[in-house]
Enzyme design. Structure first.
Site, PDB file in Angstrom:
ATOM      1  N   GLN A 171       0.640  11.441  -2.683  1.00 35.25           N
ATOM      2  CA  GLN A 171       0.031  11.652  -1.284  1.00 35.25           C
ATOM      3  C   GLN A 171      -1.518  11.410  -1.047  1.00 35.25           C
ATOM      4  OE1 GLN A 171       1.905  14.487  -2.871  1.00 35.25           O
ATOM      5  NE2 GLN A 171       3.622  13.794  -1.868  1.00 35.25           N
TER       6      GLN A 171
ATOM      7  N   GLY B 107       6.673   8.644  -1.801  1.00 32.43           N
ATOM      8  CA  GLY B 107       7.554   7.403  -1.491  1.00 32.43           C
ATOM      9  C   GLY B 107       6.414   6.193  -1.756  1.00 32.43           C
ATOM     10  N   HIS B 108       6.811   5.519  -2.875  1.00 33.98           N
ATOM     11  CA  HIS B 108       6.076   4.385  -3.007  1.00 33.98           C
ATOM     12  C   HIS B 108       6.728   3.367  -2.829  1.00 33.98           C
ATOM     13  CE1 HIS B 108       2.549   6.415  -5.745  1.00 33.98           C
ATOM     14  NE2 HIS B 108       2.762   6.968  -4.206  1.00 33.98           N
TER      15      HIS B 108
ATOM     16  N   ASP C 221       0.322   7.640   2.200  1.00 36.33           N
ATOM     17  CA  ASP C 221       0.863   6.451   2.726  1.00 36.33           C
ATOM     18  C   ASP C 221      -0.123   5.166   2.695  1.00 36.33           C
ATOM     19  OD1 ASP C 221       3.413   7.935   3.146  1.00 36.33           O
ATOM     20  OD2 ASP C 221       2.340   8.823   4.873  1.00 36.33           O
TER      21      ASP C 221
END
Length: 429
Positions: free
Chosen positions: A225, A40-41, A13
């Site tokens: 990650q 999740g980008h 993140d």
């Protein structure tokens, strides 16, 4: 010809989506090498926000080649859903622009079921998995019972592997988890349909990525990650199930380590972590909540609130060492605006001693007390700065202190979520 690895230097993140998107302008090829749709980008282009989970960020840009490497675990249903969502936003998957490794392992429905049930069984000792089946899929890969993308195109092979795996899974579901059994035939029919949808994009990508490199293409490896979640070097067992370090970029794509030219670590100006596991600089009071709200620290994939804390330079030094980072992309510096005093962790106090190395032992990490160096904050809004010199003096002092401690220069500094809220300092190709 050149290749740059872009990876998260912390617990994920860090803002890799934006950094990769900016760097894609200079790249010809973007490759995902590890993880699955637990990543999740978030990429903002103009007024449009794209959230990517499996597909490389280069897909947003025409003329780029995007590859999902063999080190990624693929849930075909999630991949197809992501593709359809991007198409609705105007993204096109033109011929020759998107490839999926036939060697990548497939996330099956039973992987997701086992993931959730296993986590529930652990109670307070849960790892904090997203429940998307990532870990069980990598476990099957290591146990040599996994199903690969290429197996989907040999129906007899696929059926035999599937039925064997389902027999074992149903035994566990019935006797250990007291859960309903899984229907192998239903899965078989469903995945045969998925296979036809993704068939035009399946390729032997190990040969492809090497061919593109030899042709002089600029290749960017897009990590998932963060390094501190790496299965070998992270805070085990509170880690992901894949190699999110620079070494994993090679084994997850088939590109030789001799062809890697640069390793850029993406690092927040503070620290965050999702899920369980030690977090020495975590702030449990109002300051932590202020960071969470100011930084919008909620997962792009899960929506879970992230744990927030001061920048941990002991952990970052470890990250620099094991990855050979030669540049840093510093993100979310603007979130620190308005804080009177900033702190960075420069050591750990444990058993009466000061540690300057990141411990392997979880118990030690959990009991470490951070040793802080205080730096003056700034009150100015920095989101409109166009150059390094336009940043407040104290912001520049903070940036320089971090660089000096780590012994690494910056490639860019991000001061907002928009693409133009970026100060570029050094090229990565």
């Amino acid at each position: 010809m050149s290749c740059t690895i872009v990876l998260g230097a912390q617990w994920g993140d860090e803002g890799k989506g934006k950094v990769v998107d900016l760097s894609t302008v200079d790249a010809d090829v973007v490759v995902r090498s590890s993880g699955g749709h637990n990543a999740g980008h978030t990429v903002v282009v103009g007024d449009t926000k794209y959230i990517l989970h499996l597909i490389p960020s280069g897909i947003i840009h025409k003329g780029k080649i995007n590859i999902i490497g063999n080190g990624v675990v693929v849930a075909p249903d999630a991949l197809i859903e992501e593709m359809e969502g991007l198409k609705k936003q105007g993204v096109t998957f033109e011929e020759g622009s998107f490839f999926i490794s036939k060697r990548a392992h497939v996330i099956m429905p039973y992987h997701k079921t086992i993931d959730v049930l296993r986590e529930e069984l652990k109670g307070k000792k849960k790892i904090g998995t997203t429940g998307r089946g990532i870990g069980p899929t990598y476990a099957d890969k290591a146990a040599r019972t996994g199903i690969r993308i290429c197996d989907l195109y040999e129906p007899e092979v696929f059926r035999e592997k599937l039925e064997q795996n389902v027999r074992e899974v149903n035994f566990l579901l019935e006797h250990l988890y007291k859960h309903d059994k899984i229907d192998a035939e239903k899965i078989y029919s469903q995945f045969m349909e998925y296979a036809e949808v993704i068939k035009p994009y399946v390729a032997e990508t190990a040969y492809l990525v090497n061919k593109l490199y030899d042709e002089g293409k600029k290749i960017m490896m897009e990590g998932a990650q963060g390094v501190l979640l790496d299965v070998d070097f992270g805070t085990f067992p509170y880690v992901t199930s894949s190699s999110s370090s620079a070494g994993g970029a090679c084994t997850g794509t088939g590109l030789s380590p001799r062809k890697i030219d640069n390793v850029m670590g993406v690092m927040k100006a503070y620290s965050t972590r999702v899920g369980s596991g030690p977090f020495p600089t975590e702030l449990l009071g109002q300051t932590g909540e202020d960071l969470r709200q100011a930084g919008g620290e909620f997962g792009a994939t899960t929506g879970r609130p992230r744990r927030c804390g001061w920048l941990d330079l002991v952990a970052m030094k470890f990250s620099v060492v094991i990855n050979g980072m030669n540049s840093i992309a510093l993100t979310k510096l603007d979130v620190l605006s308005g804080m009177e005093t900033l702190k960075v962790c420069t050591g750990y106090r444990y058993n009466g001693k000061i540690l300057d190395q990141f411990p392997a032992e979880i118990k030690a990490l959990e009991e470490c007390e951070p040793v802080y160096t205080e730096l003056p904050g700034w009150t100015e809004d920095i989101t409109g700065a166009k150059s390094y010199d336009e940043l407040p003096v104290n912001a520049r002092k903070y940036i320089q202190y971090v660089s000096d401690f780590l012994g690494v220069n910056y490639s860019l500094i991000s001061i907002g979520s928009k693409r133009d809220q970026t100060i570029k300092l050094n090229e990565i190709f």
